[in-house]
Design an enzyme around this catalytic site. Structure first.
Site, PDB file in Angstrom:
ATOM      1  N   GLU A  12      -0.359  -2.203   5.084  1.00 16.51           N
ATOM      2  CA  GLU A  12       0.576  -2.114   6.216  1.00 16.51           C
ATOM      3  C   GLU A  12       0.448  -0.790   6.946  1.00 16.51           C
ATOM      4  O   GLU A  12       0.597  -0.726   8.165  1.00 16.51           O
ATOM      5  CB  GLU A  12       2.022  -2.306   5.720  1.00 16.51           C
ATOM      6  N   GLU A  13       0.209   0.291   6.203  1.00 14.84           N
ATOM      7  CA  GLU A  13       0.133   1.613   6.830  1.00 14.84           C
ATOM      8  C   GLU A  13      -1.083   1.746   7.741  1.00 14.84           C
ATOM      9  O   GLU A  13      -1.220   2.720   8.456  1.00 14.84           O
ATOM     10  CB  GLU A  13       0.091   2.702   5.752  1.00 14.84           C
ATOM     11  N   ASP A  29       0.815  -1.218   0.000  1.00 13.93           N
ATOM     12  CA  ASP A  29       0.000   0.000   0.000  1.00 13.93           C
ATOM     13  C   ASP A  29       0.845   1.263   0.000  1.00 13.93           C
ATOM     14  O   ASP A  29       2.002   1.280   0.407  1.00 13.93           O
ATOM     15  CB  ASP A  29      -0.956   0.016   1.197  1.00 13.93           C
ATOM     16  N   HIS A  34       7.626   9.029   4.523  1.00 11.91           N
ATOM     17  CA  HIS A  34       6.346   9.726   4.624  1.00 11.91           C
ATOM     18  C   HIS A  34       6.443  11.194   4.206  1.00 11.91           C
ATOM     19  O   HIS A  34       5.587  11.997   4.558  1.00 11.91           O
ATOM     20  CB  HIS A  34       5.750   9.612   6.038  1.00 11.91           C
TER      21      HIS A  34
END
Length: 392
Positions: A137-138, A79, A360
């Site tokens: 996963e996030e 993702d 990020h």
């Protein structure tokens, strides 16, 4: 003799192209339709046994050598993040508001690269390799649903291996931390319910904003006054919203936050601690509340002995002086769930460079040459565990 570096180098252009292809089509948690289709096609072309639609968009490619031996799982996350990319790269995201700013495009490219190399060497392997591609996963987390769907069974996984590109260590270094590497994490959402009214008449109201600020202060004191200072612990309120006008006392305040710790027992205690604080503050100030607490990921704990195996392989890839032991991080990873089920190691691949940005970030990028190091790592560990021939 198998020359691993040469086998990996032969696929350099394809590995980098794979990363760029996936970088162009980032998809956030549980929307990874195009990504899943791309991975499925790549694994199918290798002739692997491919299973799709696991936990919605998860994909597993199984390499079965038909010879007895252990089963190794190599995992990648799929993702992207809800970030608008500003890198200006020629292969930048084509999806508005989504970007692979955490390096999951690199993770997938490396695991696909390893699948291609190891497939060529399958006659030199015993046992099985599962190439696992996981959504979300996030958050909210795809590892546990993948496990619940049986990805670590039939055949049962003995070893679990994963990697994260890591700006915190120099480019080309490999970081391996036996034991606790990443923190356990939780999320909580709180809604404070008061009674709004005119800003000039606070005595006729229950100020949800004021109650909310007291809740924030009280929650922060859990860490400073209730926790052992020798046990690293974090509580962060990342969102707080209240009010719509300068002269109106709000009847509602909402906030969201996270907790981080390395200790499993502390991780499991957070819901009761937060509930007690919120209930006490709200009762004392006449407000009501709603609390939604989510246990997210347990601590990421690398198996001590297997980590040493991975370290020995890393020394062959980059040299002993470029294998480091990174400090534990308060970041969380749902790779932790796989490591609870099998002997596992989650290692860091250094992408840190002068002028670079952190994960990020809307400008996150890295030197794609490091992808070859990650592919070689996976291949060497697989050959060490499952191989029955000479390797250089």
């Amino acid at each position: 003799m198998i020359n691993v570096k040469e086998h990996v180098a032969e696929l350099k252009d394809l590995i980098i192209q794979t990363r760029r292809d996936l970088h162009r089509i980032p998809e956030t948690a549980y929307t990874e339709r195009k990504t899943s289709a791309y991975i499925t096609d790549a694994l199918t072309r290798e002739g692997l046994q491919v299973q799709t639609g696991i936990a919605q968009f998860g994909v597993v490619g199984l390499m079965d050598t038909k010879r007895p031996g252990p089963t190794l799982m190599i995992r990648a996350d799929m993702d992207a993040l809800p970030i608008e990319e500003t890198t200006g790269l020629p292969f930048a995201s084509k999806h508005q508001g989504a970007m692979h700013a955490c390096g999951h495009d690199a993770h997938m490219a490396m695991v696909l690269g390893a699948a291609r190399v190891l497939n060529k060497l399958s006659d030199r392997l015993n046992g099985n390799i599962k190439f696992v591609f996981q959504p979300a996963e996030e958050g909210p987390g795809g590892a546990k649903p993948m496990i619940d769907a049986g990805v670590m069974e039939n055949p049962e996984v003995d070893y679990a291996l994963g990697c994260h590109v890591w700006p915190g260590i120099p480019e080309g270094d490999i970081g391996i931390k036996p034991g606790v590497f990443m923190a356990a994490m939780n999320r909580f959402d709180i809604r404070i319910i008061g009674e709004g009214g005119h800003g000039a008449m606070p005595h006729l109201c229950i100020d949800a904003l004021e109650v909310g600020t007291q809740v924030v202060s009280a929650l922060q004191r859990i860490v400073s006054r209730h926790m052992n200072p020798l046990d690293p612990t974090v509580l962060t309120i990342g969102e707080f919203h209240a009010g719509t006008a300068f002269n109106v006392i709000p009847n509602e305040a909402v906030m969201s936050g996270t907790t981080r710790t390395f200790d499993t027992e502390t991780w499991r205690s957070w819901d009761a601690r937060i509930e007690k604080i919120v209930r006490g503050v709200c009762e004392s100030m006449g407000a009501k509340y709603e609390l939604n607490f989510q246990f997210s990921y347990p601590p990421t704990i690398n198996h001590e002995a297997f980590s040493q195996t991975v370290r020995a392989c890393a020394e062959k890839v980059v040299g002993k002086d470029r294998v480091v032991e990174p400090e534990p991080t308060m970041g969380g990873e749902d790779m932790s769930y796989y490591l609870q089920k099998a002997k596992g190691c989650f290692f860091a691949l250094g992408v840190g460079r002068e002028g670079g940005v952190n994960l990020h970030h809307s400008k996150f990028d890295f030197n794609e040459d490091v992808l070859l190091l990650g592919v070689e790592m996976y291949c060497r560990v697989a050959l060490d565990l499952l191989g029955h021939g000479g390797v250089v």
